[in-house]
Design a protein around this motif. Structure first.
Motif, PDB file in Angstrom:
ATOM      1  N   ARG A   1       0.830  -1.196   0.000  1.00  9.92           N
ATOM      2  CA  ARG A   1       0.000   0.000   0.000  1.00  9.92           C
ATOM      3  C   ARG A   1       0.871   1.255   0.000  1.00  9.92           C
ATOM      4  NH1 ARG A   1      -2.458  -3.699   3.381  1.00  9.92           N
ATOM      5  NH2 ARG A   1      -4.732  -3.908   3.291  1.00  9.92           N
ATOM      6  N   THR A   2       0.324   2.317  -0.549  1.00  4.00           N
ATOM      7  CA  THR A   2       0.872   3.651  -0.359  1.00  4.00           C
ATOM      8  C   THR A   2      -0.028   4.317   0.678  1.00  4.00           C
ATOM      9  OG1 THR A   2       1.519   3.713  -2.700  1.00  4.00           O
ATOM     10  CG2 THR A   2       1.524   5.804  -1.489  1.00  4.00           C
ATOM     11  N   PRO A   3       0.422   4.436   1.948  1.00  2.97           N
ATOM     12  CA  PRO A   3      -0.483   4.865   3.024  1.00  2.97           C
ATOM     13  C   PRO A   3      -1.204   6.172   2.750  1.00  2.97           C
ATOM     14  CG  PRO A   3       1.516   3.975   3.962  1.00  2.97           C
ATOM     15  CD  PRO A   3       1.739   4.046   2.474  1.00  2.97           C
ATOM     16  N   GLU A   4      -0.527   7.149   2.139  1.00  6.62           N
ATOM     17  CA  GLU A   4      -1.180   8.442   1.924  1.00  6.62           C
ATOM     18  C   GLU A   4      -2.313   8.357   0.902  1.00  6.62           C
ATOM     19  OE1 GLU A   4       2.926   8.771  -0.187  1.00  6.62           O
ATOM     20  OE2 GLU A   4       2.067   7.841   1.601  1.00  6.62           O
ATOM     21  N   ILE A   5      -2.366   7.262   0.146  1.00  3.04           N
ATOM     22  CA  ILE A   5      -3.476   7.033  -0.781  1.00  3.04           C
ATOM     23  C   ILE A   5      -4.539   6.149  -0.145  1.00  3.04           C
ATOM     24  CG2 ILE A   5      -4.147   5.966  -2.989  1.00  3.04           C
ATOM     25  CD1 ILE A   5      -1.416   6.745  -4.073  1.00  3.04           C
ATOM     26  N   CYS A   6      -4.105   5.109   0.569  1.00  2.49           N
ATOM     27  CA  CYS A   6      -5.028   4.077   1.033  1.00  2.49           C
ATOM     28  C   CYS A   6      -5.707   4.391   2.363  1.00  2.49           C
ATOM     29  CB  CYS A   6      -4.293   2.742   1.135  1.00  2.49           C
ATOM     30  SG  CYS A   6      -3.779   2.086  -0.464  1.00  2.49           S
ATOM     31  N   VAL A   7      -5.100   5.234   3.179  1.00  2.00           N
ATOM     32  CA  VAL A   7      -5.698   5.529   4.487  1.00  2.00           C
ATOM     33  C   VAL A   7      -6.673   6.689   4.338  1.00  2.00           C
ATOM     34  CG1 VAL A   7      -5.268   6.201   6.870  1.00  2.00           C
ATOM     35  CG2 VAL A   7      -3.661   4.683   5.703  1.00  2.00           C
ATOM     36  N   PRO A   8      -7.972   6.472   4.609  1.00  2.00           N
ATOM     37  CA  PRO A   8      -8.953   7.559   4.472  1.00  2.00           C
ATOM     38  C   PRO A   8      -8.619   8.736   5.386  1.00  2.00           C
ATOM     39  CG  PRO A   8     -10.050   5.428   4.742  1.00  2.00           C
ATOM     40  CD  PRO A   8      -8.592   5.205   5.030  1.00  2.00           C
ATOM     41  N   MET A   9      -8.951   9.931   4.937  1.00  2.00           N
ATOM     42  CA  MET A   9      -8.639  11.136   5.698  1.00  2.00           C
ATOM     43  C   MET A   9      -9.232  11.101   7.092  1.00  2.00           C
ATOM     44  SD  MET A   9      -6.654  13.121   3.936  1.00  2.00           S
ATOM     45  CE  MET A   9      -6.835  14.636   4.866  1.00  2.00           C
ATOM     46  N   ASP A  10     -10.457  10.587   7.212  1.00  2.00           N
ATOM     47  CA  ASP A  10     -11.110  10.603   8.525  1.00  2.00           C
ATOM     48  C   ASP A  10     -10.552   9.559   9.482  1.00  2.00           C
ATOM     49  OD1 ASP A  10     -12.114   8.381   7.239  1.00  2.00           O
ATOM     50  OD2 ASP A  10     -14.193   8.720   7.840  1.00  2.00           O
ATOM     51  N   GLN A  11      -9.655   8.690   8.991  1.00  2.00           N
ATOM     52  CA  GLN A  11      -9.054   7.667   9.841  1.00  2.00           C
ATOM     53  C   GLN A  11      -7.629   8.018  10.262  1.00  2.00           C
ATOM     54  OE1 GLN A  11     -10.614   4.668  10.823  1.00  2.00           O
ATOM     55  NE2 GLN A  11     -12.465   5.646   9.988  1.00  2.00           N
ATOM     56  N   ARG A  12      -7.011   8.958   9.567  1.00  2.00           N
ATOM     57  CA  ARG A  12      -5.568   9.173   9.721  1.00  2.00           C
ATOM     58  C   ARG A  12      -5.160   9.586  11.127  1.00  2.00           C
ATOM     59  NH1 ARG A  12      -3.462  11.840   4.006  1.00  2.00           N
ATOM     60  NH2 ARG A  12      -4.388  10.222   2.674  1.00  2.00           N
ATOM     61  N   SER A  13      -5.946  10.422  11.778  1.00  2.00           N
ATOM     62  CA  SER A  13      -5.546  10.942  13.089  1.00  2.00           C
ATOM     63  C   SER A  13      -6.103  10.140  14.258  1.00  2.00           C
ATOM     64  CB  SER A  13      -5.983  12.404  13.224  1.00  2.00           C
ATOM     65  OG  SER A  13      -7.393  12.509  13.107  1.00  2.00           O
ATOM     66  N   LYS A  14      -6.849   9.080  13.957  1.00  2.00           N
ATOM     67  CA  LYS A  14      -7.391   8.262  15.041  1.00  2.00           C
ATOM     68  C   LYS A  14      -6.258   7.561  15.780  1.00  2.00           C
ATOM     69  CE  LYS A  14     -12.101   7.638  13.486  1.00  2.00           C
ATOM     70  NZ  LYS A  14     -13.220   6.679  13.266  1.00  2.00           N
ATOM     71  N   ILE A  15      -6.396   7.492  17.091  1.00  2.00           N
ATOM     72  CA  ILE A  15      -5.347   6.907  17.920  1.00  2.00           C
ATOM     73  C   ILE A  15      -5.533   5.398  18.002  1.00  2.00           C
ATOM     74  CG2 ILE A  15      -4.332   6.856  20.232  1.00  2.00           C
ATOM     75  CD1 ILE A  15      -3.786   9.414  18.612  1.00  2.00           C
ATOM     76  N   ARG A  16      -4.419   4.691  17.873  1.00  2.00           N
ATOM     77  CA  ARG A  16      -4.425   3.221  17.921  1.00  2.00           C
ATOM     78  C   ARG A  16      -3.382   2.743  18.911  1.00  2.00           C
ATOM     79  NH1 ARG A  16      -6.211  -0.655  13.947  1.00  2.00           N
ATOM     80  NH2 ARG A  16      -5.141  -2.654  14.179  1.00  2.00           N
ATOM     81  N   GLN A  17      -3.764   1.748  19.695  1.00  2.00           N
ATOM     82  CA  GLN A  17      -2.814   1.111  20.605  1.00  2.00           C
ATOM     83  C   GLN A  17      -2.085   0.016  19.843  1.00  2.00           C
ATOM     84  OE1 GLN A  17      -2.367   2.399  23.625  1.00  2.00           O
ATOM     85  NE2 GLN A  17      -4.059   3.839  23.248  1.00  2.00           N
ATOM     86  N   THR A  18      -0.755   0.072  19.841  1.00  2.00           N
ATOM     87  CA  THR A  18       0.044  -0.877  19.080  1.00  2.00           C
ATOM     88  C   THR A  18       1.155  -1.442  19.955  1.00  2.00           C
ATOM     89  OG1 THR A  18       1.829   0.571  18.286  1.00  2.00           O
ATOM     90  CG2 THR A  18      -0.302   0.722  17.136  1.00  2.00           C
ATOM     91  N   PRO A  19       1.838  -2.485  19.503  1.00  2.00           N
ATOM     92  CA  PRO A  19       2.985  -3.005  20.263  1.00  2.00           C
ATOM     93  C   PRO A  19       4.114  -1.997  20.398  1.00  2.00           C
ATOM     94  CG  PRO A  19       2.237  -4.617  18.645  1.00  2.00           C
ATOM     95  CD  PRO A  19       1.521  -3.340  18.349  1.00  2.00           C
ATOM     96  N   TRP A  20       4.071  -0.939  19.566  1.00  2.00           N
ATOM     97  CA  TRP A  20       5.133   0.083  19.609  1.00  2.00           C
ATOM     98  C   TRP A  20       4.666   1.335  20.344  1.00  2.00           C
ATOM     99  CZ3 TRP A  20       3.021  -1.907  15.054  1.00  2.00           C
ATOM    100  CH2 TRP A  20       3.659  -3.075  14.599  1.00  2.00           C
ATOM    101  N   GLY A  21       3.553   1.201  21.046  1.00  2.00           N
ATOM    102  CA  GLY A  21       3.015   2.326  21.784  1.00  2.00           C
ATOM    103  C   GLY A  21       1.816   2.946  21.094  1.00  2.00           C
ATOM    104  N   GLU A  22       1.322   4.032  21.665  1.00  2.00           N
ATOM    105  CA  GLU A  22       0.169   4.734  21.116  1.00  2.00           C
ATOM    106  C   GLU A  22       0.596   5.591  19.932  1.00  2.00           C
ATOM    107  OE1 GLU A  22      -1.982   8.239  23.107  1.00  2.00           O
ATOM    108  OE2 GLU A  22      -3.071   6.478  23.823  1.00  2.00           O
ATOM    109  N   MET A  23      -0.138   5.488  18.820  1.00  2.00           N
ATOM    110  CA  MET A  23       0.189   6.281  17.634  1.00  2.00           C
ATOM    111  C   MET A  23      -1.063   6.474  16.807  1.00  2.00           C
ATOM    112  SD  MET A  23       2.342   3.492  15.329  1.00  2.00           S
ATOM    113  CE  MET A  23       3.587   3.253  16.590  1.00  2.00           C
TER     114      MET A  23
END
Length: 288
Positions: free
Chosen positions: A54-76
């Motif tokens: 994927r090319t993230p800047e194309i595939c990730v919808p605008m309304d999803q980009r800033s949503k916070i996600r808990q990951t194994p690498w911390g919150e991002m």
């Protein structure tokens, strides 16, 4: 068309089932995990490994980009997460080298047009159309323009949507994969008789992409004539990530490939004959 070639490997009716180990995103952004999964696929006897690009800047919808996600690498943010788990040129070169060293083909599902161009740099033998992308006409047109054989998953698609995709890809040799995009997929949603429906409607090789737990449904697909089988693979189904739970662990993958090869022999050619092992019982038991 009942047969095509993927990187010199014939795929179609009468050929050995083409077994695709889908690593997908189960590498969790770690090249070492990707290499371990390539080793798992090679040790099991698979023909190829498949990734997602994927090319993230194309595939990730605008309304999803800033949503916070808990990951194994911390919150991002979700955008940061997608960038963190995406592979780029250096990583894919390492993947290409390792797959080649293990005698495996590798390719990916491009989710956008720039990803098609990216994968073409590596001269992959085929491209995969993910079920989610079957209605993405610009992507289908870009894939057709590569001149490569294409593998097309049909999960969550109507027959009219498949008709349109096949029409767009008309000049490309294709393998359709029957699939149900439920993760994990219960047996009652597997609908394996669709394999015959697709084969009769489109006159192309038809395989199966499974998301079920266990191996029985995939083996049933082979018994019904699937020319290719794709399953997600993982080192451990309890690993963090969305696809691990519907994936096959190393031992299961080994059993799956073994049983596919046994089934191929058991299916035979359909010609009724007396086999050598029947001769003695025939002489001893048959009433003349």
């Amino acid at each position: 068309m009942n047969e095509l070639s993927i990187g010199g490997r014939p795929v179609g009716e009468g050929q050995p089932v083409y077994v695709i180990a889908e690593i997908g995103i189960n590498h969790n952004g770690d090249v070492d995990i990707a290499k371990q999964l390539i080793d798992v696929a090679a040790d099991a006897g698979c023909d190829s490994v498949k990734f997602q690009k994927r090319t993230p800047e194309i595939c990730v919808p605008m309304d999803q980009r800033s949503k916070i996600r808990q990951t194994p690498w911390g919150e991002m943010t979700y955008m940061e997460y997608k960038e963190r788990t995406e592979f780029w040129e250096d990583e894919y070169q390492a993947i290409a080298d390792h797959a080649s060293s293990r005698g495996l083909q590798w390719f990916a599902s491009p989710w956008d047009v720039p990803s098609v161009d990216f994968l073409e740099k590596f001269d992959v033998p085929t491209h995969k159309v993910a079920s989610a992308s079957i209605t993405d006409e610009p992507l289908l047109e870009a894939l057709r323009a590569t001149g490569k054989p294409l593998i097309v998953s049909t999960g969550m698609s109507t027959i009219e949507e498949i008709d349109r995709a096949v029409e767009i890809l008309d000049s490309s040799p294709i393998v359709l994969l029957h699939s149900t995009s439920t993760y994990p997929c219960p047996p009652e949603e597997s609908n394996l008789r669709t394999i015959a429906t697709l084969r009769e409607r489109y006159d192309v090789p038809v395989g199966y992409s499974g998301h079920e737990k266990g191996l029985q449904v995939s083996l049933g697909a082979v018994a019904l004539g699937a020319v290719a089988v794709e399953r997600h693979i993982t080192l451990d189904r309890t690993m963090w990530g969305s696809d691990h739970a519907a994936s096959v662990e190393p031992g299961g993958l080994t059993h799956l490939v073994r049983d596919i090869r046994i089934l191929e022999e058991a299916l035979g050619d359909g010609v009724k004959r007396v086999f050598p092992g029947e001769e003695e019982p025939r002489r001893r038991l048959r009433v003349s």
